[in-house]
Design an enzyme around this catalytic site. Structure first.
Site, mmCIF file in Angstrom:
data_model
loop_
_atom_site.group_PDB
_atom_site.id
_atom_site.type_symbol
_atom_site.label_atom_id
_atom_site.label_comp_id
_atom_site.label_asym_id
_atom_site.label_seq_id
_atom_site.Cartn_x
_atom_site.Cartn_y
_atom_site.Cartn_z
ATOM 1 N N THR A 296 0.648 -1.234 0.094
ATOM 2 C CA THR A 296 -0.071 -0.079 -0.106
ATOM 3 C C THR A 296 1.001 1.123 -0.115
ATOM 4 O O THR A 296 1.254 1.611 -1.104
ATOM 5 C CB THR A 296 -0.819 -0.037 1.111
ATOM 6 O OG1 THR A 296 -0.224 -0.211 2.213
ATOM 7 C CG2 THR A 296 -1.958 -1.227 1.254
ATOM 8 N N LYS B 75 3.624 -7.266 3.208
ATOM 9 C CA LYS B 75 3.536 -5.798 3.222
ATOM 10 C C LYS B 75 3.380 -5.309 4.728
ATOM 11 O O LYS B 75 3.024 -5.991 5.787
ATOM 12 C CB LYS B 75 1.854 -5.491 2.516
ATOM 13 C CG LYS B 75 0.841 -5.590 3.353
ATOM 14 C CD LYS B 75 -0.380 -4.706 2.758
ATOM 15 C CE LYS B 75 -0.052 -3.361 3.067
ATOM 16 N NZ LYS B 75 -0.257 -3.001 4.251
ATOM 17 N N THR C 239 -1.879 -2.244 8.267
ATOM 18 C CA THR C 239 -2.140 -3.753 7.776
ATOM 19 C C THR C 239 -0.931 -4.615 7.628
ATOM 20 O O THR C 239 -0.248 -4.141 6.912
ATOM 21 C CB THR C 239 -3.192 -4.092 6.920
ATOM 22 O OG1 THR C 239 -4.659 -3.487 7.331
ATOM 23 C CG2 THR C 239 -3.574 -5.657 6.791
ATOM 24 N N ASN D 265 -0.117 10.478 8.896
ATOM 25 C CA ASN D 265 -1.542 10.034 9.561
ATOM 26 C C ASN D 265 -2.413 11.165 9.763
ATOM 27 O O ASN D 265 -3.599 11.008 10.246
ATOM 28 C CB ASN D 265 -1.240 9.174 10.896
ATOM 29 C CG ASN D 265 -0.536 7.673 10.499
ATOM 30 O OD1 ASN D 265 -1.210 7.053 9.607
ATOM 31 N ND2 ASN D 265 0.392 7.547 10.666
ATOM 32 N N THR E 115 -6.912 15.488 4.288
ATOM 33 C CA THR E 115 -7.503 16.929 4.329
ATOM 34 C C THR E 115 -6.229 17.783 3.681
ATOM 35 O O THR E 115 -5.480 17.598 3.388
ATOM 36 C CB THR E 115 -7.558 17.673 5.828
ATOM 37 O OG1 THR E 115 -6.498 17.008 6.537
ATOM 38 C CG2 THR E 115 -9.022 16.788 6.044
#
Lengths: 409, 409
Positions: B157, B183, B194, B404, B409
């Protein structure tokens, strides 16, 4: 439980009858700010304390526990220094904490077991005792009935604001006050955050009852605050009850008709200080309040609330005003307690984002505007039982990293 | 336990006999990078998996567990997508995970219960199944003996690097390979980190034995990694054993003379992937390895190692190259297990900073230079018993907060 108390404007820990306080600069802090403070009562007061669960408990905590135990739950004075934690300091640290207690007791002319001591600051360095001794000698002259702010300044480290409040209420015919002061999560070379809380009241209440009240109030206030999950070696909260409120005729117990009102006032003060500590967490730009509702039991509700408010990912999302409910659900699921994965509702303020574990379409602009405020309320309704809990924390920001990474280098 | 294995240069999960792999872009990621990948074995392979303990376990994990259970511990293929976690997606999510399994099985012409599925990405959004279906239809054509990298890219990712390794060793007369791909902790809108791990081997080993081996290896590798303490809904590690290594004559069990060598190779691969995940944690600039020595028992050693490596204050100090041993001691003391507070030694690399719980004078310049490196080793010797454990993590940096906080935004 009715809330029959009112906040005393500009009230402080010396507002309750019988208390004086003071503070001075003895040289433990490099900057010219108070670093030694004291609260003194006119009479031996009922006393109770709660202490860090960190295995590496600092010396002053052991000495204060000894005083409270050997005086049958009484203290008349508390002496606090900032700038040095007196933790990991071995036998010499223990001797220094005893010296602080004994010399302050002698300066006041009271029994040595009526004095408690607390410290916050650097770990692993011995206290410069000449400075401390000079400070103790000068302390009695600083004590005054409006010395609450002087004391408050003396216990701060990197805190940005003073944390103090006072309420009053009627107990029978007596007007009773409950006040508190605290220091929060500042970082000191080369140390971790320390939380210190001091409460005073002029209610007449026996030590055992006071201890139980403090423990219960701590469980829903100080113990529900998380800044970064790191429990200090020096955390403690101490409460003194002078019993000098005008009009008091018998000690307060749960049998008293005004007990519930007193408990509500006591909890308000503890909770006010807890929230003030969270607000002033290192680098914080906003308060996060997490309410978990309808859990199976209170331990589960508390565990989930603290896990959510302590999640680095939730904290970062609040900093970024990101309505990232997946992180809230993930924290709920890893709290170590059983949850029904099909019945969870999540709200951000008034904005519903998850109902019965199904995503709800919500207005992203509205959520962004809400999350940009200086307080974020997260509600997680488990729809399992009837237990609830609330926890407080703050967002994770660039400044948190800056304060804690760049301090020494 | 002798380490009789060697690393295979440029080895991948298809190096063990009998495996092919592939990957393609079906449109789940916005950028043109593989987002669907598969590992396929020539024969039904012994299979075992370990799965997240998060209560909100994602749909594909439940489906994979079902396949392994109903096929008596066999899998012949694993299909993985990135870009969408298929978590908190209700009945439709479950149906979609089943469809992924069944349609890939049909495309390969094998039994449906021989296929496992895994997902990583956004929480709370349904999979766009037309895209997934088109991807599944094209997948068999991409499978090849050197398709390890194609697969590896499909499972990433926001990971910055591919994570893959392979070792070989002799088991009796057979040359056996053990390989893995993983990953790590990337952040996806609007989701949490994850961890996915896939291991392959051509050893002949029965499912129950393989499961026990995977569980034990996971406890000392994947389960000892902390990036931010947030356990995902989608974590899983799956291992397939084809049994096709040339020369194998009997299944591997602990009674086999080369069992220990095999276990060492297996653990090396798991640990390699775990460390690679820690290194590539969000915003990380360095690997932190914490070794706790001479604890009372293994659970205590693991709890303390994970508490230290997960402490925001320790992580910030490592980022700032600050030899802040007070934070290490404080984390040790709050890990929830008994410690002798008088016997602790702490070293940063070769630099002793605490001996028998007493501060040691050390060269600050030397410590600074050490902590500025790209790996920090922290040793905590409790001097209580004989149990040891090692945990891995990364520093807490401005970039962690940026990644994070600022994603949406």
């Amino acid at each position: 439980m009715g809330e029959h108390f009112t906040i005393v404007p500009e009230g402080s820990i010396t507002t309750p009858q019988g208390f004086r306080a003071g503070g001075l600069h003895c040289g433990l802090k490099k900057i010219e700010r108070n670093d030694l403070g004291a609260i003194v009562c006119d009479v031996p007061a009922s006393a109770a304390g709660v202490y860090t669960l960190n295995a590496f408990q600092a010396a002053p905590l052991r000495i204060t526990q000894e005083s409270v135990a050997l005086s049958a739950g009484k203290l008349q004075a508390v002496l606090v220094n900032s700038g040095n934690a007196n933790a990991c300091t071995g036998d010499q640290g223990e001797a220094d904490a005893i010296a602080m207690r004994d010399e302050f007791a002698d300066a006041l002319g009271i029994d040595r077991m009526l004095v408690g001591v607390a410290s916050t600051g650097v770990i692993g360095e011995l206290l410069p005792m000449e400075k401390v001794r000079a400070g103790i000698a000068g302390m009695p002259a600083t004590l005054k009935a409006d010395g609450g702010e002087d004391f408050c300044q003396a216990i701060l480290t990197t805190d940005l604001v003073q944390k103090m409040t006072c309420v009053q209420l009627k107990v029978g015919d007596a007007v009773v006050h409950i006040a508190g002061a605290a220091k929060g999560s500042g970082m000191i070379h080369p140390n971790m955050a320390t939380m210190l809380g001091f409460m005073t009241t002029d209610a007449w209440i026996e030590p055992a009852q006071l201890h139980q009240l403090l423990r219960e109030a701590t469980d829903t206030s100080f113990n529900m605050v998380t800044v970064d999950g790191d429990t200090s070696t020096n955390d403690m909260v101490v409460v003194l009850a002078s019993g000098l409120a005008a009009g008091g005729s018998e000690p307060l117990t749960p049998a008293h008709p005004d007990w519930d009102a007193f408990v509500a006032g006591f909890r308000f003060v503890a909770e006010y200080l807890a929230k003030a500590i969270a607000c002033d967490g290192e680098g914080a730009t906003k308060l996060i309040e997490v309410s978990v509702q309808n859990a199976d039991n209170i331990d589960a509700a508390r565990a989930i609330a603290k896990t959510i408010v302590g999640s680095s990912l939730v904290k970062s999302a609040c900093f970024g005003a990101d309505a990232n409910w997946g992180r809230i659900i993930a924290a709920t699921g890893r709290a170590g307690v059983p949850v029904n994965v099909n019945t969870v509702d999540v709200r951000l303020g008034d904005i519903s984002v998850l109902e019965q574990s199904r995503p709800v379409k919500f207005d992203e602009e509205l959520a962004l505007a809400y999350l940009k405020g200086d307080q974020v309320n997260i509600y997680v309704n488990l729809n399992m039982g009837s237990a609830s809990a609330t926890a407080w924390g703050c967002d994770l920001t660039y400044d948190y990293v800056r304060i804690n990474a760049a301090y020494r280098t």
